[in-house]
Design a protein around this motif. Structure first.
Motif, PDB file in Angstrom:
ATOM      1  N   LEU A 164      35.586  22.908  67.023  1.00 15.68           N
ATOM      2  CA  LEU A 164      36.754  23.746  67.349  1.00 15.68           C
ATOM      3  C   LEU A 164      37.354  24.348  66.073  1.00 15.68           C
ATOM      4  N   ILE A 165      37.473  23.524  65.025  1.00 17.29           N
ATOM      5  CA  ILE A 165      38.102  23.974  63.776  1.00 17.29           C
ATOM      6  C   ILE A 165      37.216  25.014  63.098  1.00 17.29           C
ATOM      7  N   GLU A 166      35.903  24.788  63.160  1.00 22.87           N
ATOM      8  CA  GLU A 166      34.975  25.766  62.562  1.00 22.87           C
ATOM      9  C   GLU A 166      35.057  27.104  63.306  1.00 22.87           C
ATOM     10  N   ARG A 187      48.753  24.051  60.656  1.00 25.76           N
ATOM     11  CA  ARG A 187      48.269  25.413  60.930  1.00 25.76           C
ATOM     12  C   ARG A 187      46.950  25.366  61.707  1.00 25.76           C
ATOM     13  N   ILE A 188      46.104  24.390  61.363  1.00 29.77           N
ATOM     14  CA  ILE A 188      44.844  24.229  62.108  1.00 29.77           C
ATOM     15  C   ILE A 188      45.162  23.864  63.561  1.00 29.77           C
ATOM     16  N   VAL A 216      45.092  25.399  69.270  1.00 22.80           N
ATOM     17  CA  VAL A 216      45.818  25.548  70.549  1.00 22.80           C
ATOM     18  C   VAL A 216      45.773  27.013  71.000  1.00 22.80           C
ATOM     19  N   ALA A 217      46.030  27.935  70.056  1.00 22.57           N
ATOM     20  CA  ALA A 217      46.070  29.359  70.427  1.00 22.57           C
ATOM     21  C   ALA A 217      44.702  29.831  70.941  1.00 22.57           C
ATOM     22  N   MET A 218      43.625  29.347  70.344  1.00 17.30           N
ATOM     23  CA  MET A 218      42.290  29.839  70.701  1.00 17.30           C
ATOM     24  C   MET A 218      41.714  29.142  71.939  1.00 17.30           C
ATOM     25  N   PHE A 219      41.919  27.816  72.025  1.00 17.75           N
ATOM     26  CA  PHE A 219      41.252  27.039  73.087  1.00 17.75           C
ATOM     27  C   PHE A 219      42.227  26.359  74.060  1.00 17.75           C
ATOM     28  N   GLY A 220      43.529  26.333  73.743  1.00 16.46           N
ATOM     29  CA  GLY A 220      44.475  25.583  74.581  1.00 16.46           C
ATOM     30  C   GLY A 220      44.262  24.082  74.464  1.00 16.46           C
TER      31      GLY A 220
END
Ligand code: EPU
Length: 343
Positions: free
Chosen positions: A274-276, A315-316, A321-325
């Motif tokens: 997810l972070i990548e 920030r990560i 959250v913004a990208m995947f919820g």
């Protein structure tokens, strides 16, 4: 046992963060621990290997470094041995001792930084094995009363990177001794893909527990930064679990999403993936960064402050959250200014 004022903790946390303990001492026995911790001195932190903490500020009150040593076979029969190890023993030192005695169960947990006494707190795990799989019992010193208390596996309430010591019992005990049940009839755990592949690369067809340990060490050294070289505390976040409905929705937008089933019917998503995907892998802001080979590991390239690492982590969290919820919960314990918490 000597209590030292204003003690530097930089060498005692694997992030290599610069912070001071108002007062500090090392204890080598339960008696020394009792002398240092009783009566309870107000703010008190028990330090193990310092490999799972983020220091965001100087620590008020007393910091006690648990250096209670000793490893021995407590009891044994033809099939297994109960091994007792002091809370201050280095985890990998215990793994090497068990391999030397040809006792199986810890080989997949090779090279995990930290101490034996800290291992049950977050139920350390790697390559398909968790501490709870070999756990027998532990002895702990109750900080409020000075009583010694034993916990069996059930009362530890182990979960994924979790136990009663991260919840109701948080900050209430110092784990002085851990008893593990190790096997004389080895059952190898090779299902974690990287292990088989590495053993094949090493041309080992019929591996021993010592071979498995070597393979695990090889994998860890190739993926994870050595804290001696680059400050870090291993995985910063836990791998989140989501419900099947959310997985199916997300797969429409992200068909390559890596996912693993859990025994409870949910799906585990690697936080590193997810972070990548959110674009953080290899990013660096001053001396705080997201590791180049494993995005789940946040690093201190030299002189980062704990607050900068915490800011990066936040920030990560926000961008995932913004990208995947999906909310990422920290695996690392955050110590410092009162009120600095991370959900
Ligand atoms: N991945 C990426 N990008 C990354 C990192 C990982 O896409 O930057 C994906 C890959 O698909 C990879 C998958 O995530 O196949 C899993 O990665 P890996 O095998 O490295 O394991 P992990 O889930 O990231 C967990 C533990 C580690 C443990 C390894 C091996 C947690 C929070 N972390 O990491 O534990 O060593 O599995 O069992 O569960 C630690 O707790 O400090 C720790 C290092």
């Amino acid at each position: 046992m000597q209590i030292i004022q204003h003690y530097p903790l930089k060498r005692l946390n694997t992030f290599g963060l610069n912070a001071f303990a108002e007062r500090f001492c090392e204890v080598k026995s339960v008696e020394e621990l009792a002398a240092a911790a009783l009566p309870p001195p107000g703010s008190l932190h028990i330090l193990g290997g310092g490999s799972n903490i983020l220091l965001t500020a100087d620590l008020p009150g007393l910091v006690i470094k648990n250096n209670i040593g000793g490893i021995n076979i407590f009891e044994e029969d033809d099939d297994s041995a109960i091994v007792a190890a002091g809370g201050g023993v280095g985890w990998h030192e215990l793994v090497l001792w068990s391999l030397h005695k040809n006792l199986g169960g810890l080989e997949n947990l090779s090279l995990i930084p930290g101490s034996v006494g800290a291992a049950p707190i977050q139920n350390i795990g790697a390559y398909g094995v968790e501490l709870k799989d070999v756990f027998h019992q532990l002895d702990a010193f109750e900080l409020a009363t000075g009583n010694m208390v034993s916990f069996d596996a059930q009362s530890c309430r182990f979960g994924y990177r979790d136990s009663v010591f991260k919840n109701e019992c948080s900050g209430k005990y110092c784990i002085t001794k851990v008893f593990l049940k190790l096997s004389k009839h080895h059952q190898l755990r090779l299902e974690y893909g990287d292990i088989r592949r590495t053993l094949e690369e090493m041309n080992i067809a019929d591996p021993t527990i010592q071979d498995v340990s070597k393979a695990v060490i090889h994998i860890r050294q190739s993926k994870l930064p050595d804290p001696e070289a680059i400050g870090n505390a291993g995985s910063f976040f836990k791998n989140p679990e989501i419900m099947e409905g959310q997985l199916l929705d997300l797969q429409k937008k992200f068909p390559g999403m890596v996912h693993y089933p859990t025994p409870t019917g949910t799906w585990k998503i690697p936080a590193g993936w997810l972070i990548e995907q959110a674009g953080w892998k290899g990013k660096r802001f001053g001396d705080a960064g997201c590791h180049t080979r494993q995005a789940l590991v946040l690093v201190n390239y030299g002189n980062a402050r704990g607050a900068e690492i915490l800011d990066l982590a936040r920030r990560i969290q926000e961008s995932v959250v913004a990208m995947f919820g999906i909310h990422l919960s920290p695996e690392v314990n955050i110590w410092g200014t009162e009120g600095v918490k991370m959900p």
